[in-house]
Design an enzyme around this catalytic site. Structure first.
Site, PDB file in Angstrom:
ATOM      1  N   ASN A 103       1.566  12.383   5.299  1.00  0.00           N
ATOM      2  CA  ASN A 103       0.687  11.596   6.162  1.00  0.00           C
ATOM      3  C   ASN A 103       1.157  11.690   7.610  1.00  0.00           C
ATOM      4  O   ASN A 103       2.181  11.134   7.977  1.00  0.00           O
ATOM      5  CB  ASN A 103       0.692  10.138   5.692  1.00  0.00           C
ATOM      6  CG  ASN A 103      -0.532   9.393   6.170  1.00  0.00           C
ATOM      7  OD1 ASN A 103      -1.317   9.910   6.957  1.00  0.00           O
ATOM      8  ND2 ASN A 103      -0.695   8.167   5.692  1.00  0.00           N
ATOM      9  N   GLU A 147     -12.050   6.419   5.134  1.00  0.00           N
ATOM     10  CA  GLU A 147     -11.628   7.152   6.333  1.00  0.00           C
ATOM     11  C   GLU A 147     -12.901   7.592   7.050  1.00  0.00           C
ATOM     12  O   GLU A 147     -13.350   8.734   6.948  1.00  0.00           O
ATOM     13  CB  GLU A 147     -10.744   8.333   5.910  1.00  0.00           C
ATOM     14  CG  GLU A 147      -9.477   7.857   5.192  1.00  0.00           C
ATOM     15  CD  GLU A 147      -8.793   8.931   4.358  1.00  0.00           C
ATOM     16  OE1 GLU A 147      -9.259  10.091   4.389  1.00  0.00           O
ATOM     17  OE2 GLU A 147      -7.810   8.610   3.680  1.00  0.00           O
ATOM     18  N   ARG A 191     -10.571  34.572  46.238  1.00  0.00           N
ATOM     19  CA  ARG A 191     -10.332  33.524  47.223  1.00  0.00           C
ATOM     20  C   ARG A 191     -10.054  32.171  46.572  1.00  0.00           C
ATOM     21  O   ARG A 191      -9.287  31.358  47.097  1.00  0.00           O
ATOM     22  CB  ARG A 191     -11.561  33.418  48.133  1.00  0.00           C
ATOM     23  CG  ARG A 191     -11.310  32.628  49.386  1.00  0.00           C
ATOM     24  CD  ARG A 191     -12.558  32.248  50.169  1.00  0.00           C
ATOM     25  NE  ARG A 191     -13.731  33.062  49.933  1.00  0.00           N
ATOM     26  CZ  ARG A 191     -14.963  32.666  50.207  1.00  0.00           C
ATOM     27  NH1 ARG A 191     -15.162  31.463  50.720  1.00  0.00           N
ATOM     28  NH2 ARG A 191     -16.001  33.437  49.976  1.00  0.00           N
ATOM     29  N   TYR A 196     -15.216  34.851  45.380  1.00  0.00           N
ATOM     30  CA  TYR A 196     -14.577  33.654  44.838  1.00  0.00           C
ATOM     31  C   TYR A 196     -13.471  33.986  43.840  1.00  0.00           C
ATOM     32  O   TYR A 196     -12.498  33.242  43.716  1.00  0.00           O
ATOM     33  CB  TYR A 196     -15.617  32.775  44.133  1.00  0.00           C
ATOM     34  CG  TYR A 196     -16.632  32.125  45.038  1.00  0.00           C
ATOM     35  CD1 TYR A 196     -16.557  32.231  46.424  1.00  0.00           C
ATOM     36  CD2 TYR A 196     -17.676  31.386  44.492  1.00  0.00           C
ATOM     37  CE1 TYR A 196     -17.494  31.634  47.242  1.00  0.00           C
ATOM     38  CE2 TYR A 196     -18.620  30.775  45.298  1.00  0.00           C
ATOM     39  CZ  TYR A 196     -18.522  30.917  46.674  1.00  0.00           C
ATOM     40  OH  TYR A 196     -19.450  30.320  47.487  1.00  0.00           O
ATOM     41  N   TYR A 249       0.830  -1.214   0.000  1.00  0.00           N
ATOM     42  CA  TYR A 249       0.000   0.000   0.000  1.00  0.00           C
ATOM     43  C   TYR A 249       0.859   1.256   0.000  1.00  0.00           C
ATOM     44  O   TYR A 249       1.798   1.402   0.785  1.00  0.00           O
ATOM     45  CB  TYR A 249      -0.920   0.042   1.227  1.00  0.00           C
ATOM     46  CG  TYR A 249      -1.636   1.378   1.368  1.00  0.00           C
ATOM     47  CD1 TYR A 249      -2.697   1.701   0.521  1.00  0.00           C
ATOM     48  CD2 TYR A 249      -1.221   2.324   2.304  1.00  0.00           C
ATOM     49  CE1 TYR A 249      -3.331   2.921   0.622  1.00  0.00           C
ATOM     50  CE2 TYR A 249      -1.854   3.552   2.412  1.00  0.00           C
ATOM     51  CZ  TYR A 249      -2.908   3.850   1.563  1.00  0.00           C
ATOM     52  OH  TYR A 249      -3.530   5.066   1.653  1.00  0.00           O
ATOM     53  N   HIS A 255      -3.751  16.469  -3.364  1.00  0.00           N
ATOM     54  CA  HIS A 255      -4.091  16.680  -1.957  1.00  0.00           C
ATOM     55  C   HIS A 255      -3.815  18.111  -1.495  1.00  0.00           C
ATOM     56  O   HIS A 255      -4.149  18.469  -0.360  1.00  0.00           O
ATOM     57  CB  HIS A 255      -3.316  15.690  -1.080  1.00  0.00           C
ATOM     58  CG  HIS A 255      -3.850  14.289  -1.128  1.00  0.00           C
ATOM     59  ND1 HIS A 255      -4.231  13.680  -2.298  1.00  0.00           N
ATOM     60  CD2 HIS A 255      -4.072  13.369  -0.142  1.00  0.00           C
ATOM     61  CE1 HIS A 255      -4.652  12.458  -2.043  1.00  0.00           C
ATOM     62  NE2 HIS A 255      -4.582  12.242  -0.742  1.00  0.00           N
ATOM     63  N   PHE A 290      -1.694   7.738  12.167  1.00  0.00           N
ATOM     64  CA  PHE A 290      -1.985   9.056  11.603  1.00  0.00           C
ATOM     65  C   PHE A 290      -3.232   9.697  12.218  1.00  0.00           C
ATOM     66  O   PHE A 290      -3.497  10.882  11.997  1.00  0.00           O
ATOM     67  CB  PHE A 290      -2.211   8.947  10.090  1.00  0.00           C
ATOM     68  CG  PHE A 290      -3.200   7.876   9.720  1.00  0.00           C
ATOM     69  CD1 PHE A 290      -4.558   8.046   9.949  1.00  0.00           C
ATOM     70  CD2 PHE A 290      -2.771   6.685   9.171  1.00  0.00           C
ATOM     71  CE1 PHE A 290      -5.476   7.058   9.636  1.00  0.00           C
ATOM     72  CE2 PHE A 290      -3.682   5.680   8.846  1.00  0.00           C
ATOM     73  CZ  PHE A 290      -5.037   5.870   9.082  1.00  0.00           C
TER      74      PHE A 290
END
Length: 654
Positions: A307, A529, A398, A395, A164, A194, A444
């Protein structure tokens, strides 16, 4: 021979210049001659001599006078843009946002190096690399591992194995086998396709961080990148040749594909690049101007470059470093406000916090004691109300150890995750040279840094939320016993009225930004994905939340210092007087209304540069050194956190 790169409309032209005593106007005309040479209609230019134009440097955007001598205003290999009269500035010209980058013409290449091995980089180191304080080199061990993993990949290609991302397509196309003759084209197409991000480019500092982090991950030796390619990336980093990386487009699994693709695209000599010398220009010209060649991708190298979780992690590193700095300084600002509001120090008694011994809570209470302890630092302000009938404070004063404390503990938690991620191999498939195989996995996926950065935003926001309430108390005369909005002649002057509104608006924005992005997921890549982290947005909004916190605390610090003006001649403790004096170096007292934004920005810069921490830290460290850590407690009462000078008395009670 000196030469200059000139941008005209949509083209970049290299113009040699034997005599730099010639004028900028001559340079423009020479560039125009080259521009019209290959245009059928001369580019619409009838006469070079009669064409009117303006010239400016790409870096810094400074306009140049056409009568100036080249040698007086330009350096060899400078980049300039020529705009012909009637044209608009080229749409390809991308100016740097003003004030974003410190890597300008005044930038000096650092002489020091950080050695990367993929295992020991910290978030602090990464931020310093982004700031241009160091160059990069690899350790010999890292180089050896990179060579070994590449040799395995070369063997896989030589033996025509189906693996792959090396000899197949990607994502949905993982079962499509690619012939050896097209493996180079496969990797180039991957990066180009991409590179689909949108939005403003990352600043040069953040792009340097992104590039440095990708180099560090590749240096681990599990990605299969060649040593030649890795060295080319390091050379680009050391020359600050930085790709155009849009801030939007990653879903945080499979890694930060879009931004890392843009990063790789520039290194291939395509798209846009920035350097301190050139400003924005075509990548191939920027690389050439620095004596560099575009990267030629080998099998698997495109995938190795794009990646991983480096966009999330690099922005996360900046966010957590800034969060840590502002959290430390928030204690100092709050302590000063408490003094101005004549609060009591009883709530910081060490025994109280040992009964609930969260590390952050104990640490924050200790910082308050180190700044306010009357035995160490007598305070005229505290002495002035020593015998008042107030039993306890609101508060917002404190409960600072409890509220600031969890922010500190969360920051430490997030920093640990970010530092682990910085030194993790996060691409796919992983190359195990020792085992002689590649294995596909899911490193990834950005869920770890995404979740951590959502936590960070929620935690650090609370520092602004509680700070805004303290600003309200400072500005409200019924709560502070000070003039309304901290100014004389109220009505004629509005003082801090709208500064408080600004703080309120930033806190309100943060409430929306704190919605966790990592609870969302949208399936992508044809359901291959099918679960993603949305970590890119988690990182970007965490940075915005931290910036808002810095701004709110800057307003509180200004307001507290203004409150002191109405309590003079009384003085606060020595460390807090030092803080007051620091603020007064950039912002004078508020006598009557004036433009306030500049003061807020100046004080925010003090916080960004950690100068407030710098003046208070010696006093905090000295106080801490006087503790008696006889043993680590198995129970909250096993040891004392008090200085030896006062074994039971914590404070002179007001």
């Amino acid at each position: 021979m000196p030469r200059f790169t000139v941008h005209i409309r949509d083209e970049w032209l290299a113009v040699p210049c034997r005599e730099t005593s010639r004028t900028v106007g001559w340079l423009g005309q020479e560039a125009l001659k080259r521009y019209i040479k290959n245009k059928p209609d001369n580019g619409g230019i009838t006469s070079v001599k009669e064409t009117r134009f303006i010239v400016r440097r790409c870096q810094g955007l400074g306009l140049l006078d056409v009568d100036d001598a080249i040698e007086d205003v330009l350096e060899d290999n400078d980049f300039v843009e020529l705009a012909i009269d009637g044209d608009t500035m080229s749409p390809d010209f991308i100016p740097c946002a003003p004030g974003v980058s410190n890597l300008t013409a005044a930038y000096k290449e650092p002489g020091d190096f950080i050695s990367l091995d993929g295992n020991s980089l910290t978030s602090t180191d990464l931020v310093n690399l982004g700031r241009g304080l160091y160059k990069i080199k690899l350790t010999p061990e890292a180089e050896r591992k990179v060579v070994q993993s590449r040799e395995l990949l070369d063997t896989i290609v030589k033996e025509n194995k189906i693996v792959y991302g090396i000899t197949t397509g990607f994502g949905k196309f993982a079962r499509t086998v690619i012939p050896v003759s097209k493996l180079k084209e496969l990797q180039e197409n991957l990066v180009r396709s991409h590179s689909a991000g949108l939005g403003n480019p990352l600043s040069p500092e953040r792009t340097r961080m992104l590039l440095a982090l990708r180099i560090n991950v590749l240096a681990k030796g599990y990605s299969g990148v060649s040593l030649e390619t890795l060295h080319a990336m390091i050379q680009a980093f050391n020359a600050s040749c930085l790709s155009f990386v849009p801030e939007k487009g990653t879903v945080g699994a499979s890694g930060d594909l879009a931004p890392l693709s843009h990063l790789a695209l520039g290194l291939m000599g395509e798209g846009k690049m920035w350097s301190p010398k050139s400003g924005w220009a075509d990548a191939k010209y920027v690389l050439e101007a620095h004596g560099l060649k575009p990267i030629t991708l080998k099998p698997k190298e495109g995938l190795a470059l794009i990646n991983g979780t480096q966009m999330i992690t690099s922005l996360g590193a900046e966010a957590v470093e800034r969060a840590e700095a502002i959290a430390q300084q928030a204690d100092i600002v709050a302590a000063l406000t408490l003094e101005v509001l004549k609060g009591t120090t009883k709530a910081f008694d060490s025994d109280i916090h040992l009964l609930r011994p969260h590390p952050g809570q104990v640490e924050v209470a200790q910082r308050f004691r180190s700044l306010l302890d009357s035995d160490h630092h007598p305070s005229q302000l505290a002495e002035s109300h020593r015998f008042c009938d107030r039993v306890q404070d609101a508060y917002t004063m404190r409960c600072c150890p409890q509220v600031h404390g969890i922010a500190n503990d969360t920051i430490n938690f997030v920093k640990n995750i970010i530092n682990t991620e910085i030194n993790s191999a996060t691409d796919n498939p992983m190359v195990f040279a020792g085992r002689g195989e590649t294995i596909s996995g899911g490193n990834f996926h950005g869920e770890y840094p995404a979740k951590a950065l959502d936590f960070l935003a929620i935690a650090v926001h609370e520092l602004a939320s509680i700070s805004e309430r303290r600003i309200e108390r400072l500005c409200n005369p019924s709560l502070s016993e000070l003039p309304a909005f901290l100014v004389n002649e109220g009505g004629l002057n509005s003082g801090f009225m709208i500064a408080h509104c600004t703080a309120a608006s930033l806190v309100s924005e943060n409430k929306v930004l704190c919605h966790p992005s990592s609870v969302d997921s949208l399936s992508t890549s044809a359901a291959t994905e099918d679960h993603v982290s949305m970590g890119g947005w988690a990182a970007r909004k965490a940075l915005r939340v931290v910036e808002h916190v810095e701004q709110v605390l800057a307003i509180e610090l200004l307001a507290a210092c203004q409150g002191i003006e109405f309590l003079r001649p009384l003085c606060t403790t020595t460390p807090l007087e030092k803080v007051y004096e620091l603020v007064r170096t950039v912002a004078k007292p508020w006598i009557k209304d004036r433009f306030m934004s500049a003061d807020i920005e100046a004080v925010q810069r003090l916080l960004l540069d950690q100068k407030v921490w710098g003046v208070a830290k010696p006093y905090i460290d000295k106080y801490k050194s006087e503790y008696i850590p006889e043993s680590r407690p198995s129970s909250p009462t096993a040891f004392s956190l008090d200085p030896p000078s006062s074994p039971r008395k914590r404070f002179r009670l007001e």
